[in-house]
Design a protein around this motif. Structure first.
Motif, mmCIF file in Angstrom:
data_model
loop_
_atom_site.group_PDB
_atom_site.id
_atom_site.type_symbol
_atom_site.label_atom_id
_atom_site.label_comp_id
_atom_site.label_asym_id
_atom_site.label_seq_id
_atom_site.Cartn_x
_atom_site.Cartn_y
_atom_site.Cartn_z
ATOM 1 N N HIS A 97 -0.503 7.955 -2.461
ATOM 2 C CA HIS A 97 -0.481 8.784 -3.660
ATOM 3 C C HIS A 97 -0.417 10.225 -3.173
ATOM 4 C CE1 HIS A 97 -2.796 10.646 -7.158
ATOM 5 N NE2 HIS A 97 -1.680 10.203 -7.654
ATOM 6 N N GLN B 179 -6.017 7.434 -12.096
ATOM 7 C CA GLN B 179 -5.591 8.170 -10.898
ATOM 8 C C GLN B 179 -4.151 8.665 -11.027
ATOM 9 O OE1 GLN B 179 -6.623 5.008 -11.082
ATOM 10 N NE2 GLN B 179 -7.386 4.245 -9.127
ATOM 11 N N ASN C 143 -3.917 1.344 -14.005
ATOM 12 C CA ASN C 143 -4.824 2.142 -13.167
ATOM 13 C C ASN C 143 -5.895 2.741 -14.045
ATOM 14 O OD1 ASN C 143 -4.054 5.353 -13.477
ATOM 15 N ND2 ASN C 143 -2.398 3.995 -14.066
ATOM 16 N N LYS D 169 -4.127 9.998 -0.866
ATOM 17 C CA LYS D 169 -4.923 8.778 -0.668
ATOM 18 C C LYS D 169 -4.032 7.541 -0.760
ATOM 19 C CE LYS D 169 -9.417 10.250 -2.275
ATOM 20 N NZ LYS D 169 -9.873 10.786 -3.541
ATOM 21 N N MET E 104 -3.031 3.788 -1.920
ATOM 22 C CA MET E 104 -3.233 3.102 -3.198
ATOM 23 C C MET E 104 -2.552 1.745 -3.104
ATOM 24 S SD MET E 104 -2.282 4.725 -6.830
ATOM 25 C CE MET E 104 -2.768 3.902 -8.309
ATOM 26 N N LYS F 137 0.876 -1.184 0.000
ATOM 27 C CA LYS F 137 0.000 0.000 0.000
ATOM 28 C C LYS F 137 0.903 1.221 0.000
ATOM 29 C CE LYS F 137 -4.621 -0.508 1.605
ATOM 30 N NZ LYS F 137 -4.667 -1.956 1.827
#
Ligand code: G4P
Length: 534
Positions: free
Chosen positions: A338, A377, A374, A343, A345, A335
């Motif tokens: 971003h 994003q 993706n 957030k 991602m 994880k």
């Protein structure tokens, strides 16, 4: 470990063995052929010719690709990983055509070195020069390969002089050619005192190597005919007198380039060049970032996106963001944060570009390039980290030099057009501006061919015929400054204002005079020809 003068700490072995580089050249100098041979020796493909064959297969997929083929240019860049001895090479492909220089520039922000390929008969050509200048901006180390020595080529000293003069860089011969054209016999490896003899019969056979005990070794005469030997010895003596000797530190600083001579199509000189990349090319380097630089040895993962490619597979509207890992050890499923959106991602299906196919990446280290599928994003310039709010810098977006209006062939499809344009803007394929007054969009590119590519892709990928038409504007500048000042300018110059796909204000005009006027009237503002992608 050559990185001595910079006082950098020793890197973990997994990172230290990585060499991430691009090949720069003028079209036709032999970049594709050399890439093919790299992959062949990297064990990534079984047979030379596969890169091209695969390229053909891919190209038949759409007219856009067909156009690429017809024009003999490579529009899209990709990354390939392969091993050479104990080294891991990451080769990032650069589009060769000058119309795509912006894309190329950004690609060069993701590598630590460049291999410059020149044609032995042509020397430094226009595109080589341009790309070299881009490398110079970042002091990228450059290794030179003089190709096509099996053909009539220029005198060796002439070639070296031309590089020194035109590119203002010291050139040191790593090998020296013996004979040329039909009489080309091979090279003397000046770094390892070896004679490398080219086999003309089989293009995929590795050259015969003869260990030589210095230039007065009688073994030389057994392999080189007398008249050629005499000329060769004379030349090497002169070269040693006149040309600088190899200084690894100066190579790393981008002030000196070693040159190898060879013939990519005959697989000749390629392994020596690869060994050169391993020995003299830099390890992964620190990445400039704000508020602090990112060092490759940091244990936490950080990386930045330098390229986004949409619709790689037209059946799925996927996009792949190419991320250069700036630090740490990445594992699949990690994880990351971003940074632009703050957030989290989950990077669950990253792709490693192993020469012949895309493959899921289980892990990657600083220096590697991974592809992250993706849905939009990820944008060029984005940074992903393990939580720290740090942003890679130095990945610019250039002001377009050509502007045109664009209209959907079917006016009912305006919304679709907007969506397609936004996607290409995020991919970095064009700048898209929405003028404050009137309807429609203005598209800006760096080279005229990009309009054709765009029109062709919009039709292929969105089933939307479009028309580009002359625009009343010829220049675009981003407006940089405090919000209230920007608003003052915007309100007083409505007919000149547009917003780019990020919503940032842009000043459009056809007169330099207008730009000068604004700079005079609004001293607190800057009209900028570049924008940092973020
Ligand atoms: P590029 O990607 O830089 O544009 O160059 P590419 O490798 O496609 O090579 C351009 C042309 O030069 C090709 O010929 C290629 O075969 C040839 N070439 C590459 N290396 C050498 C070399 O060492 N010696 C000689 N004599 N030729 C070389 P083409 O006719 O355009 O294509 P093809 O039909 O051979 O594929």
């Amino acid at each position: 470990m050559l990185d001595t003068a910079s006082n950098r700490p020793e890197l973990p072995p997994e990172i230290a063995r990585r060499r991430t580089f691009a090949i720069i050249s003028h079209p036709d100098a032999g970049k594709t052929t050399l890439t093919e041979k790299f992959l062949l020796y990297g064990g990534a493909i079984q047979m030379a010719g596969q890169v091209r064959a695969k390229g053909e297969a891919r190209r038949t997929r759409s007219d856009f690709m067909k156009m690429e083929q017809d024009r003999g240019i490579s529009v899209s860049a990709s990354a390939m990983s392969f091993d050479f001895g104990k080294y891991r090479f990451n080769l990032v492909d650069t589009p060769g055509h000058s119309d795509f220089s912006e894309d190329t520039y950004r690609t060069l922000t993701a590598v630590d070195a460049a291999v410059m390929v020149i044609d032995g008969a042509k020397g430094v050509e226009s595109q080589t020069q341009k790309l070299f200048e881009v490398c110079r901006l970042r002091d990228l180390p450059i290794l030179t390969f003089c190709n096509k020595m099996d053909r009539e080529s220029r005198d060796t000293f002439d070639i070296i002089d031309e590089i020194q003069e035109n590119l203002a860089i010291d050139v040191t011969p790593a090998s020296w050619p013996i004979g040329m054209g039909r009489d080309f016999l091979g090279c003397y490896d000046l770094l390892n005192d070896r004679l490398e003899l080219m086999d003309r019969a089989d293009r995929n056979v590795v050259a015969e190597t003869v260990e030589i005990n210095g230039l007065d070794d009688p073994k030389l005469a057994q392999h080189v005919p007398a008249h050629m030997l005499e000329k060769f010895l004379e030349e090497v003596e002169m070269a040693r007198e006149l040309l600088p000797t190899l200084d690894p530190q100066s190579v790393l600083e981008g002030h000196m380039t070693p040159i190898w001579f060879g013939s990519a199509i005959n697989s000749f000189g390629v392994q020596e060049l690869m060994q050169g990349i391993a020995d003299y090319g830099p390890e992964p380097q620190p990445q400039q970032a704000s508020p602090r630089a990112i060092a490759p040895e940091e244990t936490k993962v950080a990386g930045f996106v330098f390229k986004v490619q949409a619709n790689m597979d037209p059946k799925h509207r996927d996009r792949v963001a190419f991320m250069r890992l700036a630090s740490g050890h990445f594992k699949r499923g990690m994880k990351l944060t971003h940074v632009r959106s703050k957030k989290p991602m989950a990077v669950s299906n990253p792709v490693l570009f192993l020469a012949s196919d895309r493959e899921l990446a289980e892990e990657a280290w600083a220096g590697d390039i991974i592809g992250i599928p993706n849905h939009g994003q990820l944008r060029i310039g984005d940074t992903l980290t393990e939580g720290e709010m740090i942003r890679a810098t130095g990945i610019p977006s250039f002001a377009p030099e050509l502007l045109q209006g664009v209209r959907a062939g079917d006016p009912m499809k305006a919304k679709h057009l907007e969506k397609a344009l936004m996607q290409f803007a995020e991919e970095g394929a064009a700048k898209v501006f929405k003028p404050n007054i009137g309807s429609g969009f203005i598209v800006g590119v760096v080279g005229a061919l990009q309009f054709e590519v765009l029109a062709s892709r919009i039709e292929q990928e969105y089933g939307l015929p479009v028309r580009f038409e002359a625009s009343q504007f010829t220049s675009a500048r981003w407006i940089i400054g405090a919000k209230d000042e920007v608003e003052k300018l915007v309100n007083a110059n409505k007919q000149h204002i547009a917003h780019d796909n990020d919503g940032d204000p842009v000043f459009l005009t056809r007169l330099q005079w207008d730009i000068d006027r604004v700079e005079r009237d609004y001293p607190a503002l800057k009209l900028s020809a570049t924008k940092e992608m973020m």
